[in-house]
Design a protein around this motif. Structure first.
Motif, PDB file in Angstrom:
ATOM      1  N   ARG A   1       0.836  -1.208   0.000  1.00 42.89           N
ATOM      2  CA  ARG A   1       0.000   0.000   0.000  1.00 42.89           C
ATOM      3  C   ARG A   1       0.865   1.249   0.000  1.00 42.89           C
ATOM      4  O   ARG A   1       0.607   2.201  -0.750  1.00 42.89           O
ATOM      5  N   ILE A   2       1.918   1.248   0.816  1.00 40.18           N
ATOM      6  CA  ILE A   2       2.831   2.396   0.886  1.00 40.18           C
ATOM      7  C   ILE A   2       3.516   2.623  -0.462  1.00 40.18           C
ATOM      8  O   ILE A   2       3.635   3.761  -0.944  1.00 40.18           O
ATOM      9  N   ILE A   3       3.956   1.525  -1.071  1.00 39.84           N
ATOM     10  CA  ILE A   3       4.655   1.619  -2.359  1.00 39.84           C
ATOM     11  C   ILE A   3       3.751   2.190  -3.439  1.00 39.84           C
ATOM     12  O   ILE A   3       4.111   3.132  -4.159  1.00 39.84           O
ATOM     13  N   VAL A   4       2.539   1.631  -3.549  1.00 37.82           N
ATOM     14  CA  VAL A   4       1.618   2.059  -4.603  1.00 37.82           C
ATOM     15  C   VAL A   4       1.183   3.504  -4.388  1.00 37.82           C
ATOM     16  O   VAL A   4       1.112   4.293  -5.346  1.00 37.82           O
ATOM     17  N   GLU A   5       0.910   3.890  -3.137  1.00 39.09           N
ATOM     18  CA  GLU A   5       0.508   5.272  -2.839  1.00 39.09           C
ATOM     19  C   GLU A   5       1.591   6.262  -3.240  1.00 39.09           C
ATOM     20  O   GLU A   5       1.304   7.353  -3.718  1.00 39.09           O
TER      21      GLU A   5
END
Length: 361
Positions: free
Chosen positions: A177-181
């Motif tokens: 989630r952190i990466i995609v955001e």
């Protein structure tokens, strides 16, 4: 076709659909096979030159490494550049340090068997070792063809499975989630490359080789037909992916389509979709260095960029995509390959599937 001989050519003849050259040096017969007659002529000529300069190694004393280097020359026109480069790296890393200095004539079945635990002392997937063993055995078959040894010591050798299986290392859902955001709001080419990797499961070389002609944003698909490879110190586009199954159509999620439309509006003026500031392809080392910096920025553990592909595949399995469909998306040669790579993920999914059956009985 009869044999022909000429100055610097030695004995050259056609066998089947290939050409074969033979030359006797110091009483020892040397042979070479290639698809083109010109390649055989060049080889025989070089052997004559090397012989005059004392550079030809006696077959009776040839080492495993010397044999392998000669064997690679015969494979130059039969192996894909990426495959040959990968195999040469594998021999450099595993074979030469352990058996490179052994005289081929001194190899035995027992020596071959005992060498594997030392060659693969670290954690490697069984499939990696199996593929290596196929080429190692092929190398020693070449030694038999060259009359260096009478039998192949790799025949019937028992290659025990490695105790420590190389496991898939995807990012956790939270890290994902952190990466995609982070990526979806950044539009530099290397950001886009990583975004496509984690949302499609494509290999980094396949993404780096994409042109805008491969990406149809109206239909929401990517056609995978090539990859970036490194061979002989050169980086270039190979117009077929890692495997035949790698040629495939990938259907994009709407979020990926929307991202690529925005990215295209900023970087759609070049033929290749992802180029660095100098207009060059992203090489593996640059991709890794960029990913290291992003991981540091986000405060997450660094895993190799290939883990983005594993992350996509793991989430796909967890969300219920069947293995056969996923295998096609990833471009694996077979469903068995997918099941082998994700063998640590599948049991948990099977347990969950069985638990859902409780309501039925």
């Amino acid at each position: 076709m009869g044999r022909t001989a000429g100055s610097g050519q030695g004995s050259i003849y056609k066998r089947g659909d290939k050409w074969r050259g033979q030359i006797t040096i110091n009483g020892e017969r040397h042979s070479y096979t290639a698809k083109k007659k010109a390649d055989v002529i060049d080889w025989v000529s070089k052997m004559r030159t090397d012989s005059r300069q004392g550079l030809v190694v006696s077959k009776s004393n040839i080492t495993v490494q010397e044999l392998a280097e000669e064997w690679f020359a015969t494979k130059e026109h039969t192996l894909a550049p990426q495959v040959q480069y990968t195999l040469e790296c594998s021999f450099n890393k595993h074979l030469y340090p352990v058996l490179g200095k052994y005289k081929v004539k001194d190899l035995t079945k027992q020596i071959v068997e005992k060498s594997y635990p030392e060659m693969f002392a670290d954690t490697y997937a069984d499939n990696t070792i199996r593929i290596f063993s196929v080429y190692f055995k092929d190398l020693l078959s070449y030694a038999v063809e060259q009359n260096i040894i009478t039998t192949n010591p790799h025949n019937r050798a028992i290659i025990r499975k490695h105790n420590n299986i190389k496991t898939v290392t995807p990012y956790t859902e939270e890290d994902q989630r952190i990466i995609v955001e982070y990526l979806k709001y950044n539009f530099e080419p290397y950001h886009a490359l990583f975004y496509v990797m984690i949302t499609t499961g494509m290999r980094e070389g396949e993404v780096a080789a994409l042109t805008w002609d491969d990406i149809d944003l109206m239909k929401g698909v990517i056609e995978v037909t090539k990859t970036i490879v490194r061979s002989g110190g050169q980086v270039f586009v190979q117009h077929h992916p890692k495997t035949a199954a790698g040629v495939r159509t990938i259907y994009l999620a709407q979020n990926t389509v929307d991202y690529l439309r925005k990215y295209n509006s900023l970087h759609g003026d070049s033929s290749y979709a992802f180029l660095n500031a100098k207009g060059n392809f992203f090489t593996g080392s640059v991709i890794r260095s960029r990913w290291i910096k992003i991981c540091a920025t986000l405060g997450i553990e660094y895993k190799v960029p290939h883990s983005l592909r594993h992350t996509f595949a793991t989430r796909a399995l967890e969300k219920g995509i069947d293995v056969k469909t996923l295998s096609k998306i990833l471009g694996h040669k077979s469903v068995a390959t997918t099941m082998n790579v994700y063998q640590d993920v599948l049991p948990n999914l099977q347990i969950k599937a069985v638990e859902t059956l409780n309501d039925l009985f």
